[in-house]
Design an enzyme around this catalytic site. Sequence first.
Site, mmCIF file in Angstrom:
data_model
loop_
_atom_site.group_PDB
_atom_site.id
_atom_site.type_symbol
_atom_site.label_atom_id
_atom_site.label_comp_id
_atom_site.label_asym_id
_atom_site.label_seq_id
_atom_site.Cartn_x
_atom_site.Cartn_y
_atom_site.Cartn_z
ATOM 1 N N HIS A 72 27.813 61.795 15.095
ATOM 2 C CA HIS A 72 28.687 61.067 16.030
ATOM 3 C C HIS A 72 30.053 60.798 15.402
ATOM 4 C CE1 HIS A 72 25.667 59.371 19.166
ATOM 5 N NE2 HIS A 72 25.381 60.613 18.820
ATOM 6 N N TYR A 201 28.588 49.739 22.607
ATOM 7 C CA TYR A 201 28.407 48.323 22.245
ATOM 8 C C TYR A 201 29.151 47.513 23.303
ATOM 9 C CZ TYR A 201 27.052 49.630 17.398
ATOM 10 O OH TYR A 201 26.428 50.139 16.277
ATOM 11 N N PRO A 293 21.570 43.357 13.153
ATOM 12 C CA PRO A 293 21.622 44.805 13.378
ATOM 13 C C PRO A 293 22.942 45.344 13.936
ATOM 14 C CG PRO A 293 20.257 43.728 15.032
ATOM 15 C CD PRO A 293 20.620 42.682 14.034
ATOM 16 N N LYS A 297 23.705 48.253 9.556
ATOM 17 C CA LYS A 297 23.907 48.344 8.106
ATOM 18 C C LYS A 297 22.614 48.212 7.287
ATOM 19 C CE LYS A 297 28.144 49.327 8.007
ATOM 20 N NZ LYS A 297 28.158 50.770 8.187
ATOM 21 N N TYR A 385 32.347 50.922 9.390
ATOM 22 C CA TYR A 385 31.232 51.481 10.180
ATOM 23 C C TYR A 385 30.704 52.767 9.549
ATOM 24 C CZ TYR A 385 28.386 52.302 14.339
ATOM 25 O OH TYR A 385 27.324 52.481 15.192
HETATM 26 C C1 PHB Z 1 19.646 51.753 16.982
HETATM 27 O O1 PHB Z 1 19.795 52.922 17.345
HETATM 28 O O2 PHB Z 1 18.524 51.230 16.947
HETATM 29 C C2 PHB Z 1 20.843 50.952 16.588
HETATM 30 C C3 PHB Z 1 22.079 51.563 16.596
HETATM 31 C C4 PHB Z 1 23.198 50.833 16.247
HETATM 32 C C5 PHB Z 1 23.072 49.519 15.893
HETATM 33 C C6 PHB Z 1 21.832 48.918 15.865
HETATM 34 C C7 PHB Z 1 20.706 49.637 16.216
HETATM 35 O O3 PHB Z 1 24.180 48.809 15.558
#
Ligand code: PHB
Length: 390
Positions: A72, A201, A293, A297, A385
């Site tokens: 990505h 997000y 989450p 990280k 990130y």
């Molecule tokens: C996930 O794919 O479970 C996931 C992806 C990004 C995040 C947290 C969890 O920031």
Amino acid sequence: MKTKVAIIGAGPSGLLLGQLLTRAGIDNIIIDNKPKEYILGRIRAGVLEQGAVAMLEEAGVAEKMRREGLVHEGFDISFDGQSHRMNLEKYSGGKTVMVYGQTEVTRDLMEAREKAGAITVYAAEKVKVHDFDRSRPYVTFHHVGRDVRLDCDFIAGCDGFHGVCRASVPKGAITNYERVYPFGWLGLLADVPPVHHELIYAHHERGFALCSQRSLTRSRYYIQCSLDDTVDAWSDDLFWEELKRRLDPKIAARMVTGPSIEKSIAPLRSFVAEPLRFGTMFLAGDAGHIVPPTGAKGLNLAASDVRYLFDAFVDYYKGQSVKGIEAYSSRALLRIWKAERFSWWMTNLLHTFPDASGFDRKMQRTDFDYLISSDAAQRSLAENYVGLPY
Ligand code: PHB
Ligand code: APR
């Protein structure tokens, strides 16, 4: 039994450390108190930084990830309906992330370990760590009707947040830093195509939402929920309905829904223990720290801890030097605190806080407005990130 490094915990930290040690010819045994199938049933985040990807390569377990993982170059971030594409590649100088589930990472590591013939004891009972304030520590446990003693040079505490290693350190020798957030994440896994080719997000007044994925046919979605919520109170239908309400209507309209394969609630916490070394015992991964989450990280920090710890063991066994061992805690903590800062910031930016004042909400909105209008702010987000250097 006798080994050089006794690793407590067969999660990603313990398995990655074990694989690197085995490949370097440094004897190790892994002990976990859960069965293998239970460990593989845990669903966790799925975004790997380049540093973590490189470590999986070094451990010789990257083949499936290279084949099935999704590279990505950016993600979408939205605030109360206003959406912005975060171009990670542009703002990080060409770096990307790899979307590949932690469960798969764990499975790949377990298979490689079995192939290498290294010992893993699953479902061990009454695991205890002893004498780590001396040069000859040992581990005891009960397994298939026998009491076992494992003598070693070092103990690697890779046994997660609720493990026995950190809990065995005398209270006065450790300081814990913690923030508990007033909400959790309800996650749902389903065999439906992802709603978008990149992650989304989203901040919404009803709460945060995240659209993630495991493959082109498997999606992982999350919604912020209350700490008193239970999985049983959330039918699949209710989940999909609430998720869609928190997304841009155009995105919501093309969401493919389906029955859940897994649904779970995780509370959000920031936590760091200091130091991470106690004589001949070291903490790595979730045993030493937890991040919320947001920003994914957790696994990436486990990988950087393992980088420093593995290098320290190589220094010791191959270079006859204790420098790496002495530097482990401070080196690891420097990077851990930066990831703690980033995931705390991203959590604050995107969630709805029940006790936020009008001023707090204005600041949160302004944080978003600044981010999307500033190259410097986007460079900072992208740098964190994709992962700070090791
Ligand atoms: C996930 O794919 O479970 C996931 C992806 C990004 C995040 C947290 C969890 O920031
Ligand atoms: N004795 C032996 N093993 C134990 C004990 C114990 N007393 N307590 C826990 N364990 C085992 C657990 O069963 C688990 O398999 O330690 C392992 C720890 O694994 P994880 O919790 O996955 O922690 P870690 O390997 O550090 O991985 C970090 O996992 O939680 C996510 O976000 C986190 O992605 C990050 C990653």
